[in-house]
Design a protein around this motif. Structure first.
Motif, short mmCIF file in Angstrom:
data_model
loop_
_atom_site.label_atom_id
_atom_site.label_comp_id
_atom_site.label_asym_id
_atom_site.label_seq_id
_atom_site.Cartn_x
_atom_site.Cartn_y
_atom_site.Cartn_z
N VAL A 135 69.46 19.48 18.10
CA VAL A 135 68.26 18.91 18.74
C VAL A 135 68.71 18.38 20.09
CG1 VAL A 135 66.26 17.41 18.43
CG2 VAL A 135 67.47 18.26 16.42
N ASP A 136 68.95 19.30 21.02
CA ASP A 136 69.61 18.92 22.27
C ASP A 136 68.87 19.36 23.53
OD1 ASP A 136 70.01 21.64 22.26
OD2 ASP A 136 72.19 21.56 22.50
N GLY A 137 67.59 19.70 23.40
CA GLY A 137 66.83 20.09 24.58
C GLY A 137 67.33 21.37 25.22
N GLY A 138 68.12 22.15 24.48
CA GLY A 138 68.66 23.39 25.01
C GLY A 138 69.99 23.26 25.72
N TRP A 139 70.64 22.08 25.61
CA TRP A 139 71.91 21.85 26.31
C TRP A 139 72.94 22.92 25.93
CZ3 TRP A 139 73.60 16.80 28.64
CH2 TRP A 139 74.92 16.85 29.09
N THR A 140 73.13 23.19 24.65
CA THR A 140 74.15 24.14 24.22
C THR A 140 73.68 25.59 24.34
OG1 THR A 140 73.43 23.84 21.91
CG2 THR A 140 75.30 22.53 22.67
N ALA A 141 72.42 25.81 24.71
CA ALA A 141 71.90 27.18 24.84
C ALA A 141 71.97 27.70 26.26
CB ALA A 141 70.45 27.23 24.35
N VAL A 142 71.99 26.81 27.23
CA VAL A 142 71.92 27.24 28.63
C VAL A 142 73.07 26.64 29.42
CG1 VAL A 142 69.41 27.37 28.49
CG2 VAL A 142 70.47 25.32 29.43
N ASP A 143 73.38 27.28 30.54
CA ASP A 143 74.30 26.72 31.51
C ASP A 143 73.44 26.12 32.61
OD1 ASP A 143 76.12 26.15 33.48
OD2 ASP A 143 77.27 28.00 33.24
N GLY A 144 73.24 24.82 32.55
CA GLY A 144 72.31 24.17 33.45
C GLY A 144 72.87 23.80 34.81
N ARG A 145 74.10 24.25 35.10
CA ARG A 145 74.71 23.80 36.35
C ARG A 145 74.15 24.50 37.58
NH1 ARG A 145 80.74 24.92 34.54
NH2 ARG A 145 79.61 26.71 33.70
N TYR A 146 73.58 25.71 37.42
CA TYR A 146 73.12 26.48 38.58
C TYR A 146 71.97 27.38 38.19
CZ TYR A 146 73.25 29.56 42.66
OH TYR A 146 72.90 30.27 43.76
N ASP A 147 70.96 27.42 39.00
CA ASP A 147 69.79 28.27 38.78
C ASP A 147 69.76 29.33 39.88
OD1 ASP A 147 67.43 29.39 38.06
OD2 ASP A 147 66.18 27.63 38.47
N PRO A 148 70.32 30.51 39.63
CA PRO A 148 70.43 31.53 40.69
C PRO A 148 69.07 32.10 41.11
CG PRO A 148 71.09 32.46 38.60
CD PRO A 148 70.88 30.99 38.35
N ALA A 149 68.95 32.45 42.36
CA ALA A 149 67.72 33.05 42.88
C ALA A 149 67.77 34.55 42.66
CB ALA A 149 67.57 32.72 44.35
N VAL A 150 67.38 34.99 41.46
CA VAL A 150 67.39 36.43 41.14
C VAL A 150 65.99 36.87 40.77
CG1 VAL A 150 69.77 36.44 40.39
CG2 VAL A 150 67.99 35.91 38.74
#
Length: 256
Positions: free
Chosen positions: A241-256
């Motif tokens: 129950v972590d808001g998606g912390w372990t599912a995503v790499d939240g450090r960078y949101d690339p412009a793709v």
């Protein structure tokens, strides 16, 4: 199956150890709201009494230091047959490994791992004798993802998961289930050190998919689920129950 009562806990006796505040308090309130008779156990007697007040008539307090093995076994005997056990006790000392003292290591491991070992040994046999029961303990997303300064805490929380999985294997044939809940960053007294540092606080908020911290009440539903008939075939599991912390790499949101 009456699905309208899938999450109801009427007639069930559940001990919440660490219920004087934070996630434990909200878990006790939620369990009581679903009809459970809740025992709020904590060393903080005033905090436990306040939780009982908030939870209502279905709750009662119990003064307990979980590191006192004799007191813990006496409390478990006094509680009588339990249908469920929720353990939310925990502590963190945020230091790099080279800076840790042996005393600090023992303090973190004692509360985060040994206390849960003692609770399981005190309560599970009684559940097994009745052929049913559910145990849920708070691990952490740090069991899977670490950072400098979280080593001993992470190790204790990972160890707790393996302890519960072993308990699930040993007591499963007798009807007792064991699961872990792994929260992300939750605003409780345990995270006061982080909340006091705006840069650290904001970095943690940005790290998850939901881009925010959790409230303690947002973890309570997972514990109600694991205590209820909605989870009768769930054991040896980790509910993240972590808001998606372990599912995503939240450090960078690339412009793709």
């Amino acid at each position: 199956m009456d699905y309208s009562r899938l999450f109801r806990l009427d007639g069930r006796r559940i001990a919440v150890v660490g219920g004087a505040g934070g996630i434990g308090r909200e878990a006790a309130r939620a369990l009581a709201a679903h009809g459970a008779e809740v025992i709020v156990a904590d060393r903080d007697e005033a905090g436990a009494a306040e939780t009982v007040r908030l939870a209502g008539a279905g709750a009662s307090p119990c003064a307990l230091d979980v590191l006192d093995e004799t007191a813990l076994r006496r409390a478990a005997a006094d509680w009588g047959p339990l249908d469920g056990l929720v353990a939310t006790v925990g502590v963190n000392v945020r230091k790099r490994l080279a800076d840790y003292t042996a005393e600090e290591f023992e303090r973190v491991v004692a509360l985060n791992l040994r206390a849960h070992f003692s609770l399981v040994r005190a309560c599970a046999p009684g559940m097994a004798a009745r052929g049913r029961g559910s145990v849920a303990c708070l691990s952490s997303m740090r069991a899977f993802q670490v950072e400098p300064g979280q080593g001993v805490y992470a190790a204790s929380k990972a160890g707790l998961i393996q302890l519960l999985r072993t308990a699930a294997a040993e007591w499963g044939p007798r009807g007792v289930r064991f699961n872990a809940v792994a929260p992300g960053v939750v605003r409780t007294p345990l995270t006061d050190q982080i909340a006091a540092d705006p840069e650290w606080y904001d970095a943690y908020a940005r790290a998850s998919a939901l881009q925010r911290w959790a409230r303690a009440d947002e973890i309570a539903g997972a514990l109600v689920y694991l205590m209820s008939d909605a989870s009768t075939f769930v054991t040896g599991s980790v509910l993240t129950v972590d808001g998606g912390w372990t599912a995503v790499d939240g450090r960078y949101d690339p412009a793709v």
